[in-house]
Scaffold this motif. Sequence first.
Motif, PDB file in Angstrom:
ATOM      1  N   MET A   1       0.833  -1.194   0.000  1.00 11.73           N
ATOM      2  CA  MET A   1       0.000   0.000   0.000  1.00 11.73           C
ATOM      3  C   MET A   1       0.874   1.252   0.000  1.00 11.73           C
ATOM      4  SD  MET A   1      -2.670   1.411   2.811  1.00 11.73           S
ATOM      5  CE  MET A   1      -3.738   0.039   2.546  1.00 11.73           C
ATOM      6  N   ARG A   2       0.490   2.180  -0.846  1.00 11.63           N
ATOM      7  CA  ARG A   2       1.164   3.493  -0.864  1.00 11.63           C
ATOM      8  C   ARG A   2       0.055   4.532  -1.006  1.00 11.63           C
ATOM      9  NH1 ARG A   2       6.508   3.327  -2.033  1.00 11.63           N
ATOM     10  NH2 ARG A   2       6.414   5.393  -2.945  1.00 11.63           N
ATOM     11  N   PHE A   3      -0.589   4.856   0.113  1.00  6.40           N
ATOM     12  CA  PHE A   3      -1.718   5.773   0.023  1.00  6.40           C
ATOM     13  C   PHE A   3      -1.239   7.210   0.243  1.00  6.40           C
ATOM     14  CE2 PHE A   3      -5.837   7.510   1.791  1.00  6.40           C
ATOM     15  CZ  PHE A   3      -6.420   7.645   0.559  1.00  6.40           C
ATOM     16  N   PHE A   4      -0.374   7.633  -0.650  1.00  4.51           N
ATOM     17  CA  PHE A   4       0.070   9.027  -0.648  1.00  4.51           C
ATOM     18  C   PHE A   4       0.474   9.363  -2.079  1.00  4.51           C
ATOM     19  CE2 PHE A   4       3.422   6.209   0.920  1.00  4.51           C
ATOM     20  CZ  PHE A   4       4.461   6.441   0.036  1.00  4.51           C
ATOM     21  N   GLN A   9       2.885  13.111  -9.133  1.00  5.59           N
ATOM     22  CA  GLN A   9       1.616  13.774  -8.783  1.00  5.59           C
ATOM     23  C   GLN A   9       1.868  15.054  -7.990  1.00  5.59           C
ATOM     24  OE1 GLN A   9       0.150  10.241  -6.955  1.00  5.59           O
ATOM     25  NE2 GLN A   9      -1.098   9.645  -8.709  1.00  5.59           N
ATOM     26  N   PRO A 256      -8.023  12.581   2.995  1.00  5.99           N
ATOM     27  CA  PRO A 256      -7.929  11.163   2.613  1.00  5.99           C
ATOM     28  C   PRO A 256      -9.223  10.618   2.032  1.00  5.99           C
ATOM     29  CG  PRO A 256      -7.776  11.428   5.009  1.00  5.99           C
ATOM     30  CD  PRO A 256      -7.706  12.789   4.424  1.00  5.99           C
ATOM     31  N   VAL A 263      -9.161   6.924  -5.720  1.00  5.88           N
ATOM     32  CA  VAL A 263      -8.571   5.588  -5.914  1.00  5.88           C
ATOM     33  C   VAL A 263      -9.674   4.558  -6.176  1.00  5.88           C
ATOM     34  CG1 VAL A 263      -7.336   3.714  -4.745  1.00  5.88           C
ATOM     35  CG2 VAL A 263      -6.459   6.054  -4.614  1.00  5.88           C
ATOM     36  N   ARG A 266     -10.884   5.048  -9.698  1.00  6.26           N
ATOM     37  CA  ARG A 266      -9.887   4.568 -10.657  1.00  6.26           C
ATOM     38  C   ARG A 266      -9.893   3.051 -10.747  1.00  6.26           C
ATOM     39  NH1 ARG A 266      -4.136   4.945  -8.460  1.00  6.26           N
ATOM     40  NH2 ARG A 266      -4.884   3.026  -7.531  1.00  6.26           N
TER      41      ARG A 266
ATOM     42  N   MET B   1      -0.343   5.982  -5.999  1.00  8.71           N
ATOM     43  CA  MET B   1      -1.266   5.994  -4.872  1.00  8.71           C
ATOM     44  C   MET B   1      -2.217   4.810  -4.993  1.00  8.71           C
ATOM     45  SD  MET B   1      -3.866   9.049  -3.715  1.00  8.71           S
ATOM     46  CE  MET B   1      -3.013   9.809  -2.375  1.00  8.71           C
ATOM     47  N   ASP B   2      -2.209   3.968  -3.982  1.00  7.20           N
ATOM     48  CA  ASP B   2      -3.114   2.817  -4.028  1.00  7.20           C
ATOM     49  C   ASP B   2      -3.524   2.413  -2.621  1.00  7.20           C
ATOM     50  OD1 ASP B   2      -1.597   0.311  -2.978  1.00  7.20           O
ATOM     51  OD2 ASP B   2      -0.145   1.293  -4.285  1.00  7.20           O
ATOM     52  N   LEU B 293      -8.788   5.922   6.384  1.00 11.05           N
ATOM     53  CA  LEU B 293      -7.949   6.371   5.267  1.00 11.05           C
ATOM     54  C   LEU B 293      -6.841   7.309   5.748  1.00 11.05           C
ATOM     55  CD1 LEU B 293     -10.701   6.879   2.546  1.00 11.05           C
ATOM     56  CD2 LEU B 293      -8.954   5.091   2.595  1.00 11.05           C
ATOM     57  N   PHE B 294      -7.147   8.146   6.729  1.00  7.99           N
ATOM     58  CA  PHE B 294      -6.118   9.020   7.318  1.00  7.99           C
ATOM     59  C   PHE B 294      -4.991   8.157   7.891  1.00  7.99           C
ATOM     60  CE2 PHE B 294      -4.327  11.200  11.042  1.00  7.99           C
ATOM     61  CZ  PHE B 294      -4.107  12.484  10.581  1.00  7.99           C
ATOM     62  N   TRP B 296      -4.269   4.974   7.080  1.00  8.22           N
ATOM     63  CA  TRP B 296      -3.527   4.293   6.011  1.00  8.22           C
ATOM     64  C   TRP B 296      -2.521   5.251   5.353  1.00  8.22           C
ATOM     65  CZ3 TRP B 296      -3.212  -0.462   6.626  1.00  8.22           C
ATOM     66  CH2 TRP B 296      -4.313  -1.294   6.896  1.00  8.22           C
ATOM     67  N   ALA B 297      -2.936   6.501   5.182  1.00  8.42           N
ATOM     68  CA  ALA B 297      -2.016   7.470   4.574  1.00  8.42           C
ATOM     69  C   ALA B 297      -0.764   7.613   5.430  1.00  8.42           C
ATOM     70  CB  ALA B 297      -2.709   8.825   4.394  1.00  8.42           C
ATOM     71  N   SER B 300       1.245   4.135   5.612  1.00  4.00           N
ATOM     72  CA  SER B 300       1.997   3.762   4.419  1.00  4.00           C
ATOM     73  C   SER B 300       3.158   4.725   4.197  1.00  4.00           C
ATOM     74  CB  SER B 300       1.091   3.665   3.182  1.00  4.00           C
ATOM     75  OG  SER B 300       0.458   4.873   2.882  1.00  4.00           O
ATOM     76  N   ARG B 301       3.007   5.964   4.621  1.00  2.00           N
ATOM     77  CA  ARG B 301       4.141   6.897   4.546  1.00  2.00           C
ATOM     78  C   ARG B 301       5.243   6.473   5.506  1.00  2.00           C
ATOM     79  NH1 ARG B 301       1.234  11.826   3.488  1.00  2.00           N
ATOM     80  NH2 ARG B 301       0.503  11.696   5.626  1.00  2.00           N
ATOM     81  N   ALA B 304       6.891   3.333   4.066  1.00  2.00           N
ATOM     82  CA  ALA B 304       7.761   3.663   2.932  1.00  2.00           C
ATOM     83  C   ALA B 304       8.987   4.419   3.416  1.00  2.00           C
ATOM     84  CB  ALA B 304       6.990   4.496   1.910  1.00  2.00           C
ATOM     85  N   GLU B 309      11.833   4.722   0.843  1.00  2.00           N
ATOM     86  CA  GLU B 309      11.157   4.935  -0.436  1.00  2.00           C
ATOM     87  C   GLU B 309      10.571   6.333  -0.594  1.00  2.00           C
ATOM     88  OE1 GLU B 309       8.377   1.862  -1.973  1.00  2.00           O
ATOM     89  OE2 GLU B 309       8.883   0.931  -0.068  1.00  2.00           O
ATOM     90  N   ALA B 310      10.003   6.842   0.510  1.00  2.00           N
ATOM     91  CA  ALA B 310       9.248   8.091   0.376  1.00  2.00           C
ATOM     92  C   ALA B 310      10.081   9.264   0.852  1.00  2.00           C
ATOM     93  CB  ALA B 310       7.960   8.012   1.184  1.00  2.00           C
ATOM     94  N   SER B 311       9.940  10.368   0.160  1.00  2.00           N
ATOM     95  CA  SER B 311      10.702  11.540   0.570  1.00  2.00           C
ATOM     96  C   SER B 311      10.037  12.233   1.748  1.00  2.00           C
ATOM     97  CB  SER B 311      10.853  12.490  -0.613  1.00  2.00           C
ATOM     98  OG  SER B 311       9.624  12.638  -1.280  1.00  2.00           O
ATOM     99  N   GLU B 312       8.705  12.235   1.774  1.00  2.00           N
ATOM    100  CA  GLU B 312       8.005  12.894   2.892  1.00  2.00           C
ATOM    101  C   GLU B 312       7.646  11.834   3.932  1.00  2.00           C
ATOM    102  OE1 GLU B 312       4.054  14.118   2.176  1.00  2.00           O
ATOM    103  OE2 GLU B 312       3.888  13.066   0.313  1.00  2.00           O
TER     104      GLU B 312
END
Lengths: 341, 386
Positions: A1-4, A9, A256, A263, A266, B1-2, B293-294, B296-297, B300-301, B304, B309-312
């Motif tokens: 999962m990469r929810f960002f 983008q 979110p 998402v 999509r 984004m998934d 969802l908040f 998960w965001a 996942s950050r 990562a 993987e993630a810059s932020e």
Amino acid sequence: MRFFLDDEQRAFARSLDGMLTAADVPGAARDWAAGEHASGLAVWRRLGEAGVFGLAAPEEYEGVGPLPVETAVAFVELGRHAVPGPAVETVAAVALLSRLAGLGVPEPPKRFLPALVGGRVSATLTLTGTRTNTGPLALDADTAGVLLAAGDGEVRLAPGQAGTRASLDPTRRLGRLLPGGELLASGEPADAAARRALDWAALATAAQCLGVGYALLDRTVAYVKGRTQFGVPVGSFQAVKHRLADVLVALEFARPLVFGAAVSLRDGNRAAARVDLAAAKVTAGDAAHHAARAALQLHGALGYTAEYDLSLWLLKARALRGAWGGAGMWRGRVVEGAGGS
Amino acid sequence: MDLDFSAEEEEFRREARAWLAAHVPARPLPSLETEEGFAAHRAWEGELAADRWSVVSWPEEYGGRGAGIVKWLLFEEEYYAAGAPGRVSQNGISLLAPTLLDHGTPEQRALLLPPMASGETIWAQAWSEPESGSDLASLRSTARRVRGGWVLNGQKTWSSRAAFADRAFGLFRSDPDTDRPHRGLTYLMFPLDAEGVTVRPIGRLDGKPAFAELFLDDVFVPDEDVIGEPGQGWRIAMSTTGDERGLTLRSPGRFLATADRLLRDWRAHGDPADTALRDRVADAVLGARAYQLFTWANASRLAAGSSGEASESGRSMGAESSLNKVFWSEYDIAVHETALDLLGTECGDWTEGYVFALAGPIYAGTNEIQRDIIAERLLGLPKGRR
């Protein structure tokens, strides 16, 4: 999962932000409200060049989509800059026409999509079908080149419009589409295309609300840091801080939902998209409205003037909350569509 | 984004679901704020631990499964969806354990974590004092240096679970002569049945002894029960409260399950013409989804970020965790209010949850303190008098 958002983008958001910052969007919005469209249409063309109106269209019609996540990214920026014009409506029209293409009705998409995608023409539309009824008024029907009216089992090209009136937001000019006109599609494809248009309108409106809300918050934070009373910045008072903290909470939990809806849309996850789009529309609309009320109060009388640019966002937040279906309609959809086995 | 899970994550979810389906008690346990219920919940912790489900995110050597944040969140969703009991060990697992993993010695971890995982030792927190609530750094309970350890004196209060728990952890003033109040504090652990400790249970709003006052009168604590360096307690504790307010105190799983329950009650008992109440049910559903969802965001950050993987990204939530705390604590009350308006205050199913929810905006840093943090650290507003 990469929810960002990924790097690309985020770069897309930054480039739109930069382009809109450089354009005098508040000036264009005021011109637009006065019925002078040239400066707004110049912004419109640049948005077209940046690819914003191709995000809902497939490649065979000169689009790059469907890309709901990128659409949400773009509309956050449109909201942040209070861009005038039927942007949500054009994206919804593009989604409608693209859906017709996918359902074996190729003529209307071939005829209209290239100009819409390129930003050379804008569209507006009304949805009045039983399952998609969001009212009879069309935004900016006096300037849009393509007027679509989707009702039960038909999509028509409206022959014109009448009776332009201003919304509470003076940059939003509403007209009534004239009845009749060329029948572009009928039956189940017409209904499916109308449902698709409503999905994209909800997503784009929700994202726009988010951008409007963040703009209001940012401007208000800057104001209360600089405004001094009793010898200190008013932003050091707890009553002021807590009100703005609540605005940030509302926006950060709406965000979110907006991207979650994108998402789900999509990925073609119908059940999730149905609830997520409704949740996003309600929550982002409420968050923007909440931000507007706080922004007005914390700017004091200055915020209550038309001359000060804050007014552009204040009134837009209120108008968008009810655009494309009110909160009651969308909350009803949340309850209807949610799990709860 | 998934929003997709890996095959391994899905497999983990299935395994958790299957285990829970086979083990969750068919009837709810008695309230964990009663002696009988506390014992039943302690036994449940043991059952979870026997199959390594009590502390999935811990390293395997202490009884966990080494699960990352994403798997932990999946476990929590399954746990609450299965209607499993509340976690009587929550204070230890979510507050003390992260501190021991970050600041404890290998000996402390080996000694303290396995019995925490099994429910054999249940921990209470000892932060607040009668004169020190939101202004925790003003605390006055003392730790005096003696040969081989420390002697504690003073009074702690609002100590959750202390009425029936085994041990407690908290901050004590070990150096009275520092220039700033948050210096000179030491992080210590002590048994609640130690000589010199008096536990006086306090009835919460519904009378159940959910928390207690602790009186400490010359309580000896050996050096082995100090966490980190003496005098560094504030810094160490703040890393704990950051976790507490962050992702791990209230997972979305519990609110998704609550919203689902409300939706079922609405469909069974609601009046479709009452759109005002229907709208509040909608808010319960979409609020749980927003919180999920908040989370998960952020999760996942973080995931990562730890793999570069993630810059932020960052390892912990920081001030963002204050957004979280304000949201879930107010959400929890709103959902229960809606349920009570739907079913009446005599409906047994929601009243205990309502009483519990009412404490949310007060504990773990009041929401007023959280809003100050949001305004000052996230919005950059100037500090002022509280």
